[in-house]
Design a protein around this motif. Structure first.
Motif, PDB file in Angstrom:
ATOM      1  N   PHE A 273     -68.997  -5.224  21.115  1.00  0.00           N
ATOM      2  CA  PHE A 273     -68.090  -5.335  19.971  1.00  0.00           C
ATOM      3  C   PHE A 273     -68.283  -4.164  19.006  1.00  0.00           C
ATOM      4  CE2 PHE A 273     -67.999  -6.684  15.479  1.00  0.00           C
ATOM      5  CZ  PHE A 273     -66.643  -6.946  15.319  1.00  0.00           C
ATOM      6  N   LEU A 274     -69.545  -3.874  18.676  1.00  0.00           N
ATOM      7  CA  LEU A 274     -69.830  -2.785  17.743  1.00  0.00           C
ATOM      8  C   LEU A 274     -69.486  -1.421  18.345  1.00  0.00           C
ATOM      9  CD1 LEU A 274     -73.218  -4.044  16.273  1.00  0.00           C
ATOM     10  CD2 LEU A 274     -71.030  -3.897  15.070  1.00  0.00           C
ATOM     11  N   THR A 275     -69.738  -1.271  19.633  1.00  0.00           N
ATOM     12  CA  THR A 275     -69.402  -0.008  20.301  1.00  0.00           C
ATOM     13  C   THR A 275     -67.905   0.243  20.238  1.00  0.00           C
ATOM     14  OG1 THR A 275     -71.285  -0.252  21.814  1.00  0.00           O
ATOM     15  CG2 THR A 275     -69.545   1.283  22.460  1.00  0.00           C
ATOM     16  N   GLU A 276     -67.121  -0.789  20.508  1.00  0.00           N
ATOM     17  CA  GLU A 276     -65.667  -0.645  20.444  1.00  0.00           C
ATOM     18  C   GLU A 276     -65.205  -0.431  19.001  1.00  0.00           C
ATOM     19  OE1 GLU A 276     -61.584  -3.087  21.698  1.00  0.00           O
ATOM     20  OE2 GLU A 276     -63.566  -3.894  22.178  1.00  0.00           O
ATOM     21  N   LEU A 277     -65.833  -1.149  18.074  1.00  0.00           N
ATOM     22  CA  LEU A 277     -65.447  -1.058  16.673  1.00  0.00           C
ATOM     23  C   LEU A 277     -65.641   0.355  16.118  1.00  0.00           C
ATOM     24  CD1 LEU A 277     -64.542  -2.677  14.127  1.00  0.00           C
ATOM     25  CD2 LEU A 277     -66.978  -3.098  13.680  1.00  0.00           C
ATOM     26  N   THR A 278     -66.675   1.045  16.601  1.00  0.00           N
ATOM     27  CA  THR A 278     -66.995   2.367  16.080  1.00  0.00           C
ATOM     28  C   THR A 278     -66.443   3.495  16.949  1.00  0.00           C
ATOM     29  OG1 THR A 278     -69.114   2.330  17.257  1.00  0.00           O
ATOM     30  CG2 THR A 278     -69.099   1.565  14.967  1.00  0.00           C
ATOM     31  N   GLY A 279     -65.607   3.163  17.903  1.00  0.00           N
ATOM     32  CA  GLY A 279     -65.008   4.211  18.723  1.00  0.00           C
ATOM     33  C   GLY A 279     -65.905   4.738  19.821  1.00  0.00           C
ATOM     34  N   GLY A 280     -66.898   3.943  20.244  1.00  0.00           N
ATOM     35  CA  GLY A 280     -67.748   4.348  21.358  1.00  0.00           C
ATOM     36  C   GLY A 280     -69.196   4.588  20.999  1.00  0.00           C
ATOM     37  N   HIS A 281     -69.557   4.511  19.729  1.00  0.00           N
ATOM     38  CA  HIS A 281     -70.949   4.737  19.312  1.00  0.00           C
ATOM     39  C   HIS A 281     -71.767   3.462  19.558  1.00  0.00           C
ATOM     40  CE1 HIS A 281     -69.888   8.519  17.427  1.00  0.00           C
ATOM     41  NE2 HIS A 281     -68.884   7.925  16.810  1.00  0.00           N
TER      42      HIS A 281
END
Length: 318
Positions: A273-281
């Motif tokens: 979820f966080l990876t997608e939310l931040t654009g891959g980070h």
């Protein structure tokens, strides 16, 4: 991890796989797929991955490793050599003595680790979802970071004219670096080697594999992009950690945790979820822990456990 630690991981893999009834296959575990679960080094070790694979019903455990190539760290020709190496960014006379010393020190450090295992990757597939795990040597990360910083310092110190016929156009370097900075495959790549492969695939050499000028262009662009990516990641997760309650509300609103009932799986889906939310980070384990510790998340988990208990009791015979 140090050199001996990664060696031990590699040596232990056959025994770990056999202990959990898995077939160990040496194969590349990278690749693009929409269904990926990237498991953090802070959440699992190699033994935990093997145990998780068996518990999920996997029959095959894939593994791969990267060896350090010291030649990738040649930033300047050594004394008495001409600037003919594909990875050289400038002649020795084009930069200050301080940068020449840093380049020589970095290359010496890389040669001491030449051929050593710098990263180990494991993967298994369950219901078309690839579960990936990677552990990297801390010394390798330090060497690559020093390479990135030094290559940028060399590029900035070079005198005018900004480029020669045998050097990449700095305007093209900046253009490609800007594209790489926003490319999800580059941002989310788990290692330096994966980023290089992704860059080469995204920007194939017009002159074929022997196009050394194009290779140099991509390496310079990647060096600049990686610094920007790191800065973007720091800024993105600083913003998230400053707004944990809002992020928790968004996590619950998107029902990310609704069908997840154990702690490891919650960390996996929260990481995604966080990876997608931040654009891959990819987030650090600390951020995942902080987010899952918010009161709204704890209240949700308490209610979820109570509902599951009631449902279980309802199925029991009277």
């Amino acid at each position: 991890m140090g050199v001996s630690d990664l060696r031990k991981v590699v040596e232990a893999l056959p025994g770990l796989a056999a202990r959990h009834g898995l077939q160990l296959i040496s194969a590349s575990v990278s690749g693009d797929t929409a269904l990926r679960a990237v498991l953090g080094e802070g959440d699992y070790d190699a033994g935990g991955m093997a145990q998780l694979a068996a518990a999920c019903g996997a029959r095959v455990l894939y593994w791969d490793r990267d060896h350090l190539d010291a030649d990738e760290f040649v930033l300047l020709p050594t004394d008495g050599e001409e600037s003919e190496d594909d990875s050289a960014l400038a002649g020795r006379g084009d930069v200050s003595a301080a940068l020449r010393k840093r380049a020589d020190t970095l290359l010496a450090a890389a040669r001491r680790q030449d051929g050593e295992v710098e990263a180990v990757r494991l993967a298994f597939v369950v219901e078309s979802v690839v579960h990936e795990w990677e552990v990297s040597a801390s010394w390798a990360g330090d060497l690559h970071e020093r390479w990135e910083v030094l290559s940028e310092d060399i590029a900035q110190e070079r005198p005018e004219p900004a480029f020669r016929a045998d050097e990449p156009d700095p305007r093209e370097v900046e253009r490609i670096a800007g594209l790489l900075q926003k490319t999800p495959a580059i941002i989310s790549a788990g290692s330096f080697g994966e980023r290089i492969d992704a860059v080469a695939e995204a920007f194939p050499p017009p002159g074929g594999d022997g196009d050394w000028l194009h290779q140099r262009l991509l390496r310079q662009a990647l060096a600049r992009a990686q610094q920007a990516i790191a800065q973007d990641a720091v800024a993105a997760y600083r913003a998230i950690e400053n707004a944990l309650d809002e992020t928790a509300a968004r996590l619950l609103e998107q029902q990310v945790l609704d069908d997840v009932h154990d702690a490891p799986a919650r960390r996996i889906v929260t990481t995604d979820f966080l990876t997608e939310l931040t654009g891959g980070h990819r987030p650090k384990p600390r951020t995942v822990t902080l987010l899952l510790s918010r009161p709204a998340i704890k209240d949700f988990l308490t209610a979820q456990k109570a509902t599951a208990k009631q449902q279980a009791q309802a199925t029991l015979p009277m």
